[in-house]
Scaffold this active site. Structure first.
Site, PDB file in Angstrom:
ATOM      1  N   PRO A   2       0.819  -1.201   0.000  1.00  0.00           N
ATOM      2  CA  PRO A   2       0.000   0.000   0.000  1.00  0.00           C
ATOM      3  C   PRO A   2       0.860   1.261   0.000  1.00  0.00           C
ATOM      4  CG  PRO A   2      -0.676  -1.480   1.769  1.00  0.00           C
ATOM      5  CD  PRO A   2       0.598  -2.010   1.204  1.00  0.00           C
ATOM      6  N   LYS A  35      -2.782  -4.663   6.081  1.00  0.00           N
ATOM      7  CA  LYS A  35      -1.476  -4.970   5.473  1.00  0.00           C
ATOM      8  C   LYS A  35      -0.378  -4.698   6.491  1.00  0.00           C
ATOM      9  CE  LYS A  35      -3.096  -5.419   1.138  1.00  0.00           C
ATOM     10  NZ  LYS A  35      -2.795  -6.410   0.146  1.00  0.00           N
TER      11      LYS A  35
END
Length: 119
Positions: A2, A35
């Site tokens: 990300p 994440k």
């Protein structure tokens, strides 16, 4: 993988102030998208020449990209926290002058370490 890029007309302060904000944003993105924070990348481009609705009042255009985990629930959580952090003193960017665009990047369209995530 990300990543969150913030382009803003606001002066986001000293290097230490930006580092503290980026540390918080890393946690927001990691938690919001599920994440590992070790994969999250943050970039802040402040003092940009920008206009929103004909006004040069502080504003922000943000892009959050991820391999998966882009969905309504996650996007709402990340958007809320990003807007909250940017609205705090000393930044003062109003949530209604902040866009956060979410991009679900296909694995073959993201390179890392000399290859793509698809191989």
């Amino acid at each position: 993988m990300p990543s969150l890029t913030i382009n803003t007309s606001a002066d986001m302060g000293s290097a230490d102030t930006k580092k503290a904000l980026m540390t918080k944003l890393t946690q927001v993105v990691a938690k919001g998208l599920g994440k590992p924070d070790s994969y999250v990348a943050i970039q802040i481009n402040d003092k940009q020449t920008m206009m929103w609705g004909g006004s040069d009042e502080a504003c922000a255009l943000c892009t959050c990209a991820s391999l998966g985990a882009i969905n309504l629930a996650n996007n709402k959580a990340v958007s809320k926290e990003v807007c909250t952090l940017l609205s705090e003193t000393p930044f003062g960017i109003k949530p209604d002058r902040t866009y956060v665009e979410f991009r679900d990047v296909p694995r073959e369209c993201m390179g890392y370490d000399g290859k793509t995530f698809a191989g």
